[in-house]
Design a protein around this motif. Structure first.
Motif, PDB file in Angstrom:
ATOM      1  N   GLY A  26      44.596  49.544  41.133  1.00  0.00           N
ATOM      2  CA  GLY A  26      45.112  48.797  42.197  1.00  0.00           C
ATOM      3  C   GLY A  26      46.379  48.942  42.505  1.00  0.00           C
ATOM      4  N   ASN A 204      45.324  40.725  37.272  1.00  0.00           N
ATOM      5  CA  ASN A 204      44.444  40.420  38.447  1.00  0.00           C
ATOM      6  C   ASN A 204      45.301  40.061  39.504  1.00  0.00           C
ATOM      7  OD1 ASN A 204      42.691  40.156  40.307  1.00  0.00           O
ATOM      8  ND2 ASN A 204      41.470  38.691  39.166  1.00  0.00           N
ATOM      9  N   ARG A 205      46.076  41.301  39.884  1.00  0.00           N
ATOM     10  CA  ARG A 205      47.296  40.692  40.964  1.00  0.00           C
ATOM     11  C   ARG A 205      46.689  40.633  42.417  1.00  0.00           C
ATOM     12  NH1 ARG A 205      51.878  44.874  39.892  1.00  0.00           N
ATOM     13  NH2 ARG A 205      53.009  43.451  41.367  1.00  0.00           N
ATOM     14  N   ASP A 206      45.427  41.047  42.342  1.00  0.00           N
ATOM     15  CA  ASP A 206      44.571  41.016  43.796  1.00  0.00           C
ATOM     16  C   ASP A 206      44.665  39.304  44.223  1.00  0.00           C
ATOM     17  OD1 ASP A 206      44.739  43.542  44.452  1.00  0.00           O
ATOM     18  OD2 ASP A 206      42.649  43.849  43.883  1.00  0.00           O
ATOM     19  N   GLU A 207      44.158  38.623  43.242  1.00  0.00           N
ATOM     20  CA  GLU A 207      43.951  37.182  43.232  1.00  0.00           C
ATOM     21  C   GLU A 207      44.993  36.367  42.705  1.00  0.00           C
ATOM     22  OE1 GLU A 207      39.947  35.903  42.077  1.00  0.00           O
ATOM     23  OE2 GLU A 207      39.483  37.982  41.748  1.00  0.00           O
TER      24      GLU A 207
END
Length: 234
Positions: A26, A204-207
């Motif tokens: 990511g 979980n840096r996307d969310e």
């Protein structure tokens, strides 16, 4: 060999291009390139990189470990604290063993949220005294709890178990800590910010993007202890 060179070596052995690995963890390819070339020394993504490449996070960080990621995250092994043998509640403790309480439910008190009320499940996990001593962890200051939610995936999926050293509350940039954040029990990677602020980071840096707390907001964050071990059932 530097951290970056170990990442590059493990990536090539796994058959990934820089773009392949960057996509899986990511980040952008230039970010990974900077890590491999030593321009950036950030270790934020090392645990995720280790999982993707099937190597030990310790080996990436220090070059001293050789266990694979799957061995480390298995329920019968630990991240930094050796291995477990099969046992049950009737198995006597050996001279080098100690039991640490395992709290299946951790509830924060109502009100100002400054007190964590823990309900013991009656279960305990066993660790080697000698290993705990080696990492300067006092058995009576350690506890194991269950993590809920997906903010720390893929490293800590929902219902993962973590060991917390409640005697270690001084923030070291890039380490994982259990915190009481305005009445919520959370596990986050912490960073200190200029002026006394704190950055809360999820894997979980996307969310879950970074949360930067100002000096005033940081007063609402109580560090409960450093995460020294975790275990994941797959």
């Amino acid at each position: 060999m530097s951290v970056g060179k170990r990442v590059r070596e493990a990536r090539k052995q796994a058959g990934f291009s820089q773009q392949d690995l960057a996509d899986k963890i990511g980040v952008k390819q230039p970010t990974l390139s900077e890590l491999e070339r030593g321009i950036s020394s950030s270790s934020t993504h090392l645990i995720t990189i280790a999982k993707v490449l099937g190597v030990s996070p310790d080996w990436l960080q220090t070059g001293k470990a050789s266990s694979s990621y799957s061995e480390i995250t298995d329920i019968k092994s630990s991240y930094t604290l050796g291995s477990f043998d099969t046992w049950d509640s009737k198995t006597p403790l050996s001279e080098d063993e100690v039991e640490i309480p395992f709290y299946k439910e951790v509830e924060l008190s109502a009100g100002n949220g400054s007190i964590v009320q823990r309900e013991s499940s009656g279960f305990k996990l066993r660790f080697a005294k000698s290993t705990l001593r080696r990492y300067n962890i006092q058995p009576d200051m350690a506890a194991c709890v269950v993590v809920s939610g997906n903010s720390m995936e893929p490293v800590l999926p929902d219902q993962a178990t973590v060991g917390i050293d409640t005697a270690n509350t001084k923030i070291k940039d890039g380490d994982m800590y259990a915190i009481d954040h305005s009445g919520m029990l959370r596990v986050k990677v912490l960073y200190r910010l200029p002026g006394g602020g704190i950055r809360l980071r999820s894997f979980n840096r996307d969310e879950y993007p970074d949360e930067d707390c100002s000096t005033e907001q940081a007063s609402e964050v109580k560090v409960l202890g450093r995460v020294f071990w975790y275990s994941v059932l797959r």
